[in-house]
Scaffold this motif. Structure first.
Motif, PDB file in Angstrom:
ATOM      1  N   VAL A 277       0.855  -1.182   0.000  1.00 55.88           N
ATOM      2  CA  VAL A 277       0.000   0.000   0.000  1.00 55.88           C
ATOM      3  C   VAL A 277       0.900   1.245   0.000  1.00 55.88           C
ATOM      4  O   VAL A 277       1.015   1.936  -1.000  1.00 55.88           O
ATOM      5  N   GLU A 278       1.587   1.462   1.142  1.00 58.73           N
ATOM      6  CA  GLU A 278       2.483   2.624   1.169  1.00 58.73           C
ATOM      7  C   GLU A 278       3.834   2.309   0.538  1.00 58.73           C
ATOM      8  O   GLU A 278       4.540   3.189   0.092  1.00 58.73           O
ATOM      9  N   ILE A 279       4.205   1.034   0.594  1.00 55.10           N
ATOM     10  CA  ILE A 279       5.550   0.659   0.162  1.00 55.10           C
ATOM     11  C   ILE A 279       5.537  -0.787  -0.303  1.00 55.10           C
ATOM     12  O   ILE A 279       4.823  -1.638   0.264  1.00 55.10           O
ATOM     13  N   ASP A 280       6.311  -1.043  -1.324  1.00 56.94           N
ATOM     14  CA  ASP A 280       6.461  -2.403  -1.825  1.00 56.94           C
ATOM     15  C   ASP A 280       7.285  -3.218  -0.823  1.00 56.94           C
ATOM     16  O   ASP A 280       8.281  -2.727  -0.278  1.00 56.94           O
ATOM     17  N   GLY A 281       6.864  -4.468  -0.575  1.00 57.14           N
ATOM     18  CA  GLY A 281       7.567  -5.297   0.402  1.00 57.14           C
ATOM     19  C   GLY A 281       9.044  -5.473   0.074  1.00 57.14           C
ATOM     20  O   GLY A 281       9.899  -5.431   0.973  1.00 57.14           O
ATOM     21  N   ALA A 282       9.362  -5.640  -1.205  1.00 61.94           N
ATOM     22  CA  ALA A 282      10.762  -5.880  -1.595  1.00 61.94           C
ATOM     23  C   ALA A 282      11.642  -4.681  -1.244  1.00 61.94           C
ATOM     24  O   ALA A 282      12.797  -4.833  -0.825  1.00 61.94           O
ATOM     25  N   LEU A 283      11.089  -3.485  -1.398  1.00 59.29           N
ATOM     26  CA  LEU A 283      11.853  -2.286  -1.050  1.00 59.29           C
ATOM     27  C   LEU A 283      11.998  -2.157   0.460  1.00 59.29           C
ATOM     28  O   LEU A 283      13.076  -1.845   0.975  1.00 59.29           O
ATOM     29  N   ALA A 284      10.917  -2.431   1.173  1.00 58.88           N
ATOM     30  CA  ALA A 284      10.967  -2.354   2.638  1.00 58.88           C
ATOM     31  C   ALA A 284      12.036  -3.287   3.198  1.00 58.88           C
ATOM     32  O   ALA A 284      12.683  -2.983   4.202  1.00 58.88           O
ATOM     33  N   ASP A 285      12.208  -4.438   2.547  1.00 59.89           N
ATOM     34  CA  ASP A 285      13.148  -5.445   3.058  1.00 59.89           C
ATOM     35  C   ASP A 285      14.563  -5.294   2.497  1.00 59.89           C
ATOM     36  O   ASP A 285      15.446  -6.070   2.860  1.00 59.89           O
ATOM     37  N   ASP A 286      14.785  -4.324   1.627  1.00 56.89           N
ATOM     38  CA  ASP A 286      16.099  -4.153   0.997  1.00 56.89           C
ATOM     39  C   ASP A 286      17.013  -3.377   1.949  1.00 56.89           C
ATOM     40  O   ASP A 286      16.900  -2.164   2.091  1.00 56.89           O
ATOM     41  N   GLU A 287      17.914  -4.096   2.593  1.00 50.34           N
ATOM     42  CA  GLU A 287      18.718  -3.449   3.642  1.00 50.34           C
ATOM     43  C   GLU A 287      19.578  -2.311   3.111  1.00 50.34           C
ATOM     44  O   GLU A 287      19.984  -1.417   3.863  1.00 50.34           O
ATOM     45  N   ALA A 288      19.878  -2.337   1.807  1.00 48.20           N
ATOM     46  CA  ALA A 288      20.698  -1.263   1.238  1.00 48.20           C
ATOM     47  C   ALA A 288      19.913   0.045   1.117  1.00 48.20           C
ATOM     48  O   ALA A 288      20.493   1.129   1.148  1.00 48.20           O
ATOM     49  N   ARG A 289      18.607  -0.054   1.007  1.00 45.51           N
ATOM     50  CA  ARG A 289      17.796   1.147   0.780  1.00 45.51           C
ATOM     51  C   ARG A 289      16.855   1.489   1.924  1.00 45.51           C
ATOM     52  O   ARG A 289      16.385   2.616   2.022  1.00 45.51           O
ATOM     53  N   SER A 290      16.538   0.498   2.759  1.00 50.87           N
ATOM     54  CA  SER A 290      15.486   0.704   3.767  1.00 50.87           C
ATOM     55  C   SER A 290      16.070   0.910   5.165  1.00 50.87           C
ATOM     56  O   SER A 290      16.882   0.121   5.633  1.00 50.87           O
ATOM     57  N   LEU A 291      15.635   1.976   5.825  1.00 55.19           N
ATOM     58  CA  LEU A 291      16.059   2.228   7.220  1.00 55.19           C
ATOM     59  C   LEU A 291      14.977   1.807   8.207  1.00 55.19           C
ATOM     60  O   LEU A 291      15.035   2.169   9.379  1.00 55.19           O
ATOM     61  N   ILE A 292      13.999   1.041   7.740  1.00 58.49           N
ATOM     62  CA  ILE A 292      12.804   0.825   8.569  1.00 58.49           C
ATOM     63  C   ILE A 292      13.121   0.117   9.886  1.00 58.49           C
ATOM     64  O   ILE A 292      12.648   0.526  10.953  1.00 58.49           O
ATOM     65  N   LEU A 293      13.937  -0.922   9.845  1.00 57.94           N
ATOM     66  CA  LEU A 293      14.272  -1.582  11.116  1.00 57.94           C
ATOM     67  C   LEU A 293      15.307  -0.779  11.912  1.00 57.94           C
ATOM     68  O   LEU A 293      15.303  -0.809  13.143  1.00 57.94           O
ATOM     69  N   ASP A 294      16.166  -0.038  11.202  1.00 61.27           N
ATOM     70  CA  ASP A 294      17.055   0.914  11.901  1.00 61.27           C
ATOM     71  C   ASP A 294      16.257   1.881  12.762  1.00 61.27           C
ATOM     72  O   ASP A 294      16.649   2.204  13.884  1.00 61.27           O
TER      73      ASP A 294
END
Lengths: 322, 322, 322
Positions: A277-294
């Motif tokens: 919806v807000e973000i594609d799962g593959a992008l959310a999980d891409d550690e090179a691009r995603s700071l979400i868990l950070d």
């Protein structure tokens, strides 16, 4: 000193709004958060900076995740942490917010972490008590620790926010996170952009100190970071967006979409996220691009910094020392 | 060493299934549980084996009693324990189990105690995180600490399980306790029998490594111990049993019934029990024959052993040492 | 001694009813409460009098405020505190109170703080366990820590209760607070008066050791203190009072009304209060006349005293010593 091992003077009794902070305050908070981040990455992280202090998490809206983050932060610092859920509380018996707060303060609470559906509630609480008050979200107004942890995560990744371009995309209208983030990012020298469907753009957004966009590709141009906001499904019932699929097509973040941004641009999300919806799962999980868990990890450290600095001040103001 | 005072190497990062254990693992767990049982029988039982570690109880099904047992166990060992109830959590906001777990892990949780209605959920969680995962019940699949505490209580009473005959009676079909118990009792050398109404006997039960009975008197013959399982009342609505009274008449345990078993045979129940349905109240309360409260008491000690052994390993893997 | 620094012998295993106490018991409790009150007014108040002990708050009725007060008190004394909410507990699965209590006791709980809708529940619990039991409200029967904290707050203000005249006004019929307070105030030498609408006056009130009034102005004459009781709104549905406005006009406390009492008479309320129903907001907030927040503050200290004295005894009876 009863446990903490530093000597900054943090000149605030409460953390209510980003508007109360100057860049040095943010620097102090980030510096202590860096300290705690190192500490919690080892498994022997129990400290006693807040030993002998009582922290009450006073949540009038459920938010298990934010509450858990504050609870963990307080316990690691040695505080006695009590969760006071308004769902089953005396609020239901007709007691006013003011009376509930006066009562908890009378039990000698040192820190009140407050979440409430009404804008201004945290400031109202702070006016009623000597306890240190942390605003953990007040209506559509502010959520300062979220903004601080976002900026801290971003600073760690980008090396600094001065001159960086940051885009916030999604439901700006209902987002306290957006309001707090725009203020803090501006304070730290970033150029802030907002992008939302017209129905989710606040009327006065142009005056927030950010450039406002409706089309995502334009908004993304040259951005070093993009923060997606959570879309609350109940907004759809209200007719503010057509459907989740439509929303994702126009405002959802994907790797492909991100090509319009600066090289190596990063994505963020305050969670909980709706994948697809807000973000594609593959992008959310891409550690090179995603700071979400950070964001989550440094968030625990940042909240330790906030509780420590305010707790030390509360200890000085409200009581003696052992 | 940061508090614990022993030197076994427990070769597991998680406790997901009895199938992962060998007899030596069980022996190590029982040995540490014996140690903690002595400790908690004195009133000065606060230890710091888990000091500095964060334990999150992540319960997607309510189970106040099991959660309290894990909470007490973790706190006595000095962990910071946080209850994360899924009822009011971000799961309700549409977040996936995987995202919830990744978030808690990012807060540097060291131990996740997980209960979930879906079989395999705990293993799924373990694959997503470096935290130690304890399966506190996953659907109709397994409940390994219940099986361990049952076997521990039984070993203490009988002196050993080799060659002993143990009957499990009741709703085998829906019972994760039965599945875990059959495996562990077999592993420890006991002969296992199952007895249930035909409607509550799983199709493949004959392949579990246990002899399957329908008539209780036959099943009881020569048994050293009988474990009654809880009958969930909603099963009646489904027509699986005729009525509570009927059930008690055919499969309920009584002193008289127990005459068919070995002399001094003992009875057990994982609780909460329906007196007069699975077991007669007088038998449940007969300290000479009933291990029911023993199960609860040694259960707290057994869970301390599990948390200690997994927590020590988590400390080694995930972080440094003070 | 494992942390506590005094040597009184408190001759009780439980605190179930004011009827079990003599004036010396009250004096001991008030003396320890004074000690803890000083301690919690400084911000370094973490003690270890209850270190190694497990306190379970077993609440079958929600009462966030009372539970928080006991939770804070126990944590400050170093106990491991576990909240066991009956709402989501095994009670819902059909387990009897007795079995729930036996189970918690088997987990080696040292202190059970019990709230239950049935009169006599706390005594029933105490008969089933070696743990120290604190009655935190049992139906319309008793609420002894509330009475003790009320008397303690009053003693601190008035210098002593001997010969003082105290009025309790409001819903006497449904109030466990009233029952406990009448007993304790009498024990401590006060002259007690009751005033309520006829529909809310218990039939046998005349035999309680208090003079019974219907008209507030008469009742107030010469009183040194007035305790207003909470009016539960559901009473109105039952037709027991005409309306909130009517109630306030006849039995609500105001500055003007208080002219009929002794000079400097003080007002009290157990909370949560309905401003403009039982008491005028301006009077409730008048620090010169209102002890309402004092009650909350000294309440936390009084509960520390109760937990400490009973906990020390539990430690002696139930276990060894480090």
């Amino acid at each position: 000193m009863s446990g903490s091992d530093f000597a900054y003077d943090f000149p605030h009794r409460n953390l209510l709004s980003i508007a109360d902070l100057n860049p040095l305050d943010a620097e102090i908070l980030f510096s202590r958060a860096s300290h705690w981040l190192e500490a919690i990455r080892t498994a022997n992280r129990k400290k006693d900076a807040l030993k002998g202090l009582t922290q009450i998490n006073l949540f009038f809206e459920p938010s298990t995740r934010t509450q858990a983050s504050f609870e963990i932060a307080g316990k690691r610092l040695g505080a006695d942490v009590v969760n006071f859920s308004a769902a089953s509380s005396s609020a239901k018996k007709g007691e006013s917010l003011a009376d509930t707060v006066r009562n908890l303060a009378a039990m000698q609470a040192d820190i009140l972490v407050v979440r409430h559906p009404a804008a201004g509630a945290a400031a109202h609480v702070a006016a009623l008590t000597n306890a240190a008050v942390v605003n953990a979200g007040d209506g559509m107004h502010e959520h300062p620790t979220q903004a601080l942890l976002d900026a801290f995560a971003l600073t760690r990744r980008l090396g600094g926010l001065g001159g960086r371009r940051v885009l916030i995309v999604g439901d700006i209208l209902h987002s306290r996170v957006a309001r707090s983030n725009v203020q803090l990012l501006n304070l730290l020298g970033a150029e802030v952009r907002l992008c939302a469907p017209p129905t989710l753009t606040p009327v006065g957004a142009a005056g927030w100190g950010a450039q406002v966009f409706t089309r995502l590709d334009e908004a993304l141009e040259g951005c070093d970071a993009v923060m997606a906001l959570r879309l609350q499904r109940e907004r759809m019932a209200g007719g503010l967006i057509p459907s989740e699929r439509e929303y994702f097509r126009f405002w959802g973040l994907t790797h492909k979409r991100l090509d319009a941004a600066a090289p190596d641009a990063v994505v963020m999300h305050p969670g909980p996220m709706n994948r697809g919806v807000e973000i594609d799962g593959a992008l959310a999980d891409d550690e090179a691009r995603s700071l979400i868990l950070d964001q989550v990890e440094v968030g625990a450290a940042l909240r330790m910094a906030v509780l420590e600095l305010l707790g030390e001040n509360a200890r000085k103001h409200n009581g003696g020392r052992a």
